[in-house]
Design a protein around this motif. Structure first.
Motif, mmCIF file in Angstrom:
data_model
loop_
_atom_site.group_PDB
_atom_site.id
_atom_site.type_symbol
_atom_site.label_atom_id
_atom_site.label_comp_id
_atom_site.label_asym_id
_atom_site.label_seq_id
_atom_site.Cartn_x
_atom_site.Cartn_y
_atom_site.Cartn_z
ATOM 1 N N SER A 1 51.302 36.324 61.106
ATOM 2 C CA SER A 1 50.443 37.104 60.201
ATOM 3 C C SER A 1 50.472 36.521 58.785
ATOM 4 C CB SER A 1 50.891 38.567 60.160
ATOM 5 O OG SER A 1 50.698 39.170 61.406
ATOM 6 N N LYS A 2 51.648 36.089 58.341
ATOM 7 C CA LYS A 2 51.767 35.482 57.006
ATOM 8 C C LYS A 2 50.985 34.175 56.935
ATOM 9 C CE LYS A 2 56.312 37.439 56.083
ATOM 10 N NZ LYS A 2 57.753 37.145 55.977
ATOM 11 N N VAL A 3 51.078 33.360 57.990
ATOM 12 C CA VAL A 3 50.339 32.094 58.019
ATOM 13 C C VAL A 3 48.839 32.373 57.973
ATOM 14 C CG1 VAL A 3 49.750 30.089 59.464
ATOM 15 C CG2 VAL A 3 52.146 30.732 59.134
ATOM 16 N N LEU A 4 48.396 33.347 58.732
ATOM 17 C CA LEU A 4 46.980 33.725 58.718
ATOM 18 C C LEU A 4 46.548 34.144 57.319
ATOM 19 C CD1 LEU A 4 44.363 34.271 60.292
ATOM 20 C CD2 LEU A 4 45.244 36.561 60.752
ATOM 21 N N SER A 5 47.376 34.927 56.652
ATOM 22 C CA SER A 5 47.076 35.365 55.296
ATOM 23 C C SER A 5 47.035 34.183 54.323
ATOM 24 C CB SER A 5 48.126 36.383 54.846
ATOM 25 O OG SER A 5 47.903 36.762 53.514
ATOM 26 N N LEU A 6 47.974 33.262 54.474
ATOM 27 C CA LEU A 6 47.993 32.078 53.605
ATOM 28 C C LEU A 6 46.736 31.233 53.804
ATOM 29 C CD1 LEU A 6 51.750 31.111 53.959
ATOM 30 C CD2 LEU A 6 50.602 31.803 51.841
ATOM 31 N N TYR A 7 46.320 31.049 55.063
ATOM 32 C CA TYR A 7 45.091 30.296 55.316
ATOM 33 C C TYR A 7 43.870 31.024 54.764
ATOM 34 C CZ TYR A 7 47.030 26.523 58.161
ATOM 35 O OH TYR A 7 47.705 25.412 58.590
ATOM 36 N N SER A 8 43.869 32.334 54.846
ATOM 37 C CA SER A 8 42.777 33.116 54.280
ATOM 38 C C SER A 8 42.722 32.926 52.760
ATOM 39 C CB SER A 8 42.949 34.589 54.633
ATOM 40 O OG SER A 8 41.947 35.361 54.039
ATOM 41 N N ASP A 9 43.892 32.972 52.119
ATOM 42 C CA ASP A 9 43.953 32.735 50.675
ATOM 43 C C ASP A 9 43.483 31.333 50.322
ATOM 44 O OD1 ASP A 9 44.961 35.287 50.445
ATOM 45 O OD2 ASP A 9 47.038 34.645 50.085
#
Length: 106
Positions: free
Chosen positions: A75-83
């Motif tokens: 979930s954190k990786v997904l959020s980082l890619y979204s950012d």
């Protein structure tokens, strides 16, 4: 052939590439954070696999928390890619807008 010639260093403003150093610093930091998280996930997956192979009860119980951490990291990786996507989109929009501004001829 020199082995270093096949490796290319990342482009910088000094290479003639347009770009905001602040944006590139943010991208670099985000990618480092993503890579760190992916490395951690690889270690977690390896540990889960080792625990699974032992078929010992306490290792199976431990896998529950390891898999929960793995899911949180994903979930954190997904959020980082979204950012990262947002950062690139904003930088592109700003660059595109600045390129389309015509000087005032008054």
């Amino acid at each position: 052939m020199n082995s270093d010639s096949s490796r290319r260093s990342p482009a910088t403003a000094h290479d003639g590439v347009d770009g905001d150093p602040v944006v590139w610093a943010a991208v670099d930091e985000s990618l480092r954070e993503v890579q760190s998280m992916l490395d951690r996930n690889r270690r977690l997956i390896d540990e889960v696999n080792e625990n699974q192979q032992t078929r010992l009860r306490h290792n199976m119980v431990k896998n529950v928390s390891l898999i929960q951490e793995l899911n949180g990291n994903i979930s954190k990786v997904l959020s980082l890619y979204s950012d990262l996507n947002s950062t690139f989109s904003a930088a592109f929009q700003n660059h595109h807008s600045a390129a389309n501004v015509t000087p005032d001829k008054s």
